[in-house]
Design a protein around this motif. Structure first.
Motif, PDB file in Angstrom:
ATOM      1  N   VAL A 178       0.887  -1.165  -0.448  1.00 40.25           N
ATOM      2  CA  VAL A 178       0.048  -0.304   0.157  1.00 40.25           C
ATOM      3  C   VAL A 178       1.213   1.359   0.152  1.00 40.25           C
ATOM      4  N   TYR A 179       1.783   0.934   1.234  1.00 39.87           N
ATOM      5  CA  TYR A 179       2.729   2.584   0.953  1.00 39.87           C
ATOM      6  C   TYR A 179       3.175   2.476  -0.309  1.00 39.87           C
ATOM      7  N   LEU A 180       3.855   1.682  -1.182  1.00 38.85           N
ATOM      8  CA  LEU A 180       4.604   1.679  -2.063  1.00 38.85           C
ATOM      9  C   LEU A 180       3.546   2.496  -3.242  1.00 38.85           C
ATOM     10  N   VAL A 181       2.656   1.723  -3.742  1.00 40.58           N
ATOM     11  CA  VAL A 181       1.778   1.582  -4.528  1.00 40.58           C
ATOM     12  C   VAL A 181       1.013   3.571  -4.182  1.00 40.58           C
ATOM     13  N   VAL A 182       1.131   3.973  -3.172  1.00 37.22           N
ATOM     14  CA  VAL A 182       0.668   5.439  -2.838  1.00 37.22           C
ATOM     15  C   VAL A 182       1.237   6.135  -3.085  1.00 37.22           C
ATOM     16  N   SER A 183       2.663   5.378  -2.718  1.00 40.21           N
ATOM     17  CA  SER A 183       4.165   6.675  -2.944  1.00 40.21           C
ATOM     18  C   SER A 183       4.017   7.130  -4.643  1.00 40.21           C
ATOM     19  N   ALA A 193       5.519  16.151 -18.926  1.00 36.16           N
ATOM     20  CA  ALA A 193       6.883  16.073 -18.084  1.00 36.16           C
ATOM     21  C   ALA A 193       6.784  14.832 -16.790  1.00 36.16           C
ATOM     22  N   GLY A 194       5.916  15.941 -16.539  1.00 35.87           N
ATOM     23  CA  GLY A 194       5.349  15.301 -14.776  1.00 35.87           C
ATOM     24  C   GLY A 194       4.620  13.224 -14.592  1.00 35.87           C
ATOM     25  N   PHE A 195       4.172  13.087 -15.807  1.00 35.07           N
ATOM     26  CA  PHE A 195       3.993  12.084 -16.375  1.00 35.07           C
ATOM     27  C   PHE A 195       4.839  10.575 -17.267  1.00 35.07           C
ATOM     28  N   LEU A 196       5.809  11.167 -17.446  1.00 32.78           N
ATOM     29  CA  LEU A 196       6.406  10.074 -18.371  1.00 32.78           C
ATOM     30  C   LEU A 196       7.658  10.503 -17.571  1.00 32.78           C
ATOM     31  N   SER A 197       8.314  11.540 -16.616  1.00 38.30           N
ATOM     32  CA  SER A 197       9.462  11.386 -15.440  1.00 38.30           C
ATOM     33  C   SER A 197       8.848  10.267 -14.799  1.00 38.30           C
ATOM     34  N   THR A 198       8.173  10.159 -14.098  1.00 44.10           N
ATOM     35  CA  THR A 198       7.666   9.366 -13.130  1.00 44.10           C
ATOM     36  C   THR A 198       7.302   7.801 -13.524  1.00 44.10           C
ATOM     37  N   VAL A 199       6.706   7.667 -14.763  1.00 42.63           N
ATOM     38  CA  VAL A 199       6.820   6.455 -14.549  1.00 42.63           C
ATOM     39  C   VAL A 199       7.695   5.812 -15.245  1.00 42.63           C
ATOM     40  N   ILE A 200       9.303   6.843 -15.728  1.00 48.49           N
ATOM     41  CA  ILE A 200      10.156   6.353 -15.983  1.00 48.49           C
ATOM     42  C   ILE A 200      11.004   5.972 -14.792  1.00 48.49           C
ATOM     43  N   TRP A 201      10.798   7.152 -14.040  1.00 54.08           N
ATOM     44  CA  TRP A 201      11.873   7.333 -12.490  1.00 54.08           C
ATOM     45  C   TRP A 201      11.403   5.885 -11.666  1.00 54.08           C
ATOM     46  N   ILE A 202      10.230   5.776 -11.768  1.00 58.09           N
ATOM     47  CA  ILE A 202       9.390   4.866 -10.454  1.00 58.09           C
ATOM     48  C   ILE A 202       9.629   3.118 -11.499  1.00 58.09           C
ATOM     49  N   SER A 203      10.145   2.929 -13.269  1.00 58.56           N
ATOM     50  CA  SER A 203      10.636   1.970 -13.351  1.00 58.56           C
ATOM     51  C   SER A 203      11.937   1.138 -13.594  1.00 58.56           C
ATOM     52  N   THR A 204      13.169   2.099 -13.009  1.00 56.64           N
ATOM     53  CA  THR A 204      14.429   2.127 -12.541  1.00 56.64           C
ATOM     54  C   THR A 204      14.969   1.800 -11.247  1.00 56.64           C
ATOM     55  N   LEU A 229      16.625   4.094  -9.845  1.00 53.46           N
ATOM     56  CA  LEU A 229      16.281   5.337  -9.074  1.00 53.46           C
ATOM     57  C   LEU A 229      15.405   6.076  -8.179  1.00 53.46           C
ATOM     58  N   ASP A 230      14.306   5.217  -8.570  1.00 55.65           N
ATOM     59  CA  ASP A 230      13.776   5.499  -7.085  1.00 55.65           C
ATOM     60  C   ASP A 230      13.848   4.831  -6.203  1.00 55.65           C
ATOM     61  N   ALA A 231      15.060   4.037  -6.193  1.00 55.87           N
ATOM     62  CA  ALA A 231      15.782   4.239  -4.545  1.00 55.87           C
ATOM     63  C   ALA A 231      16.678   4.515  -4.337  1.00 55.87           C
ATOM     64  N   ILE A 232      16.840   5.854  -4.491  1.00 58.33           N
ATOM     65  CA  ILE A 232      17.770   7.043  -3.931  1.00 58.33           C
ATOM     66  C   ILE A 232      17.645   7.838  -4.309  1.00 58.33           C
ATOM     67  N   ILE A 233      16.223   8.072  -5.102  1.00 52.51           N
ATOM     68  CA  ILE A 233      16.175   9.664  -4.956  1.00 52.51           C
ATOM     69  C   ILE A 233      14.480   9.512  -5.302  1.00 52.51           C
ATOM     70  N   SER A 234      13.498   9.948  -4.390  1.00 49.02           N
ATOM     71  CA  SER A 234      12.160   9.740  -4.736  1.00 49.02           C
ATOM     72  C   SER A 234      11.572  10.272  -5.821  1.00 49.02           C
ATOM     73  N   SER A 235      10.448   9.521  -6.365  1.00 45.24           N
ATOM     74  CA  SER A 235       9.694  10.567  -7.759  1.00 45.24           C
ATOM     75  C   SER A 235       8.484  11.671  -7.285  1.00 45.24           C
ATOM     76  N   ARG A 236       8.646  11.763  -6.106  1.00 45.94           N
ATOM     77  CA  ARG A 236       8.101  12.474  -5.345  1.00 45.94           C
ATOM     78  C   ARG A 236       8.329  14.318  -5.835  1.00 45.94           C
ATOM     79  N   PHE A 237       9.702  13.703  -5.397  1.00 42.13           N
ATOM     80  CA  PHE A 237      10.796  15.060  -5.830  1.00 42.13           C
ATOM     81  C   PHE A 237      11.014  15.386  -6.984  1.00 42.13           C
TER      82      PHE A 237
END
Length: 489
Positions: free
Chosen positions: A394-399, A433-444, A446-454
């Motif tokens: 739940v935490y991850l999906v909501v994030s 940009a927000g849509f594509l960057s989120t999809v790309i970021w959480i698929s790599t 990178l999300d474990a290093i810097i949160s896609s929220r930021f």
């Protein structure tokens, strides 16, 4: 399965459905169904906004997160609390005024009205964005309901999800926004009671059991017993960024929350709502944090198959069955309050943004309400399918959803509010940009290093600014907007 707890849960569900049925008997137009016709008190909208904003994420996801991370989990609460305070003090009144001024009922509709030259494209892109991520957000709520019902009653997770989706669809279908807001108010109070009472009981058990929170934290490891997660330097900066980044999603970009601001009647109601929402936030997040910390002390040697079931486990373990039943209904309350609001957001995107504004269909009020109700059923079933097939926490999906929707639309809203040179092309660039960057970021990784929220917020904002400078709106459109603004002053 405890009979007392089960009976209380059934009574709770019947009561909520009864409230929904009461409001469904009223004759509602489309604006009433989607936004309550600006007739709902500010304090009710505040409770509704808080219940909608927190969901199963707070009671299940965040408490489990604190249990696994320890003291450093506080920074998530700090970021979120500051975001909530900022949104109520600085954005709520602006949303209320602009919703009235531009005669809009949705977030995409507002952006489209502010930038009419590119309005239809903005509507389509915003709707796709909202549906893409909100569906997973919605699915996370239903998954959370299944976890809770399994932990409390031993009901198979799939059956629990199906029961939950039936309740959510019926509540949303029956009375629309009015029904959802008033049931949210009740559910919000139940959530707060759970988050305040349970940690007090846990602290009492720790005291009478001669246990030590500090000893439990220190024996759990340096990362658990540290406000900085046991890291220093660059890693410490990343920890603060990643946890604090929830703040950016509260800057006007969550449509299920901004709709509560749009529904406010006047400044007096907005002020009342601000006080209620801020007090609720402080009490709720302090309680949720303490639940995670006290669970470390009480259940240090217990192996949880799923740490996101800590709260219901603690309630059943520490409280008499009849009290546990009441408090555990708070979890279902959180899930239902968020899920039905998300259904209405997706519904309004179809009936108001696409059918009425983008496609220009001239439907009667009854036909629009009918379209909204059909959308509720279809979206609800799709959300159930996602919940049944998704294995994510739940935490991850909501994030992820928070980044995709909130951190994409927040810079669009903030720039619209404060920057006169923001353009329609800039809005489109922000959303894409927000849509594509989120999809790309959480698929790599990178999300474990810097949160896609930021990263989503920053990337979306930068693209919006750059493309607004490169492709400014025509002077005529600016003049029209400024004229409307001047007339409203």
């Amino acid at each position: 399965m405890n009979t007392v707890v089960l009976v209380e849960f059934i009574l709770y569900c019947v009561f909520m459905l009864g409230v929904g049925y009461f409001f469904s008997r009223r004759d509602m137009g489309h604006s009433d169904f989607l936004l309550g016709g600006k007739k709902i008190p500010g304090w009710v909208l505040a409770f509704s906004e808080r219940a909608t904003g927190e969901s199963a994420w707070l009671l299940l996801g965040y408490t489990g997160f604190v249990y696994t991370t320890g003291l450093s989990g506080i920074w998530v609460a700090v970021g979120i609390a500051l975001g909530i305070v900022f949104s109520w003090l600085f954005l709520a009144k602006r949303f209320m005024q602009d919703a009235e001024k531009y005669q809009v009922m949705t977030l995409p509709g507002y952006l489209a009205k502010r930038f009419p030259t590119h309005g239809k494209l903005i509507l389509w892109l915003s709707t796709i964005l909202i549906f893409s991520f909100m569906m997973f957000y919605f699915g996370a709520q239903i998954a959370g309901a299944g976890k809770t019902l399994f932990t409390v009653f031993g009901i198979h997770t799939t059956v629990g999800m199906i029961l939950s989706i039936i309740i959510v669809i019926l509540l949303s279908y029956a009375g629309g926004f009015v029904s959802v807001a008033w049931t949210d108010m009740i559910q919000s109070i139940m959530m707060l009671a759970t988050l305040v009472i349970l940690p007090i009981v846990a602290l009492y058990n720790i005291y009478t059991g001669d246990l030590s929170i500090s000893h439990a934290l220190s024996s759990s490891g340096s990362e658990i017993n540290s406000w900085t997660g046991g890291v220093t330097g660059f890693a410490l900066g990343l920890l603060f960024f990643n946890n604090f980044a929830w703040f950016f999603g509260f800057l006007g970009g969550q449509p299920q929350l901004s709709s509560r601001f749009m529904a406010l009647k006047n400044k007096k109601e907005a002020n009342t709502g601000s006080i209620v929402a801020i007090v609720w936030t402080i009490l709720a997040y302090c309680g949720a944090f303490l639940i995670g910390i006290t669970a470390i002390t009480l259940y240090q040697d217990h192996q949880f198959a799923d740490v996101e079931t800590i709260l219901p486990y603690m309630a059943l373990d520490l409280l008499p069955p009849w009290i546990a039943g009441l408090l555990l209904s708070g979890i279902l309350a959180a899930i239902i309050s968020t899920a039905d609001s998300q259904l209405l957001v997706m519904t309004s995107s179809v009936s108001e943004d696409i059918v009425t504004n983008a496609m220009g269909k001239k439907l009667t009020e009854k036909q629009l309400v009918k379209v909204s109700r059909i959308t509720i059923i279809v979206a609800g079933l799709v959300g159930l399918l996602i919940a049944l097939t998704s294995k994510s926490l739940v935490y991850l999906v909501v994030s992820w959803a928070w980044a995709g929707v909130g951190c994409t639309l927040s810079p669009a809203i903030i720039l619209t509010f404060i920057w006169k040179r923001y353009s329609g092309i800039g809005v489109i660039a922000t959303v894409l940009a927000g849509f594509l960057s989120t999809v790309i970021w959480i698929s790599t990784p990178l999300d474990a290093i810097i949160s896609s929220r930021f990263t989503t917020f920053i990337i979306a904002a930068l693209f919006g600014i750059v493309f607004s400078l490169l492709f400014p709106d025509k002077q005529k459109e600016h003049a029209q907007t400024e004229k409307i603004d001047d007339l409203a002053v």
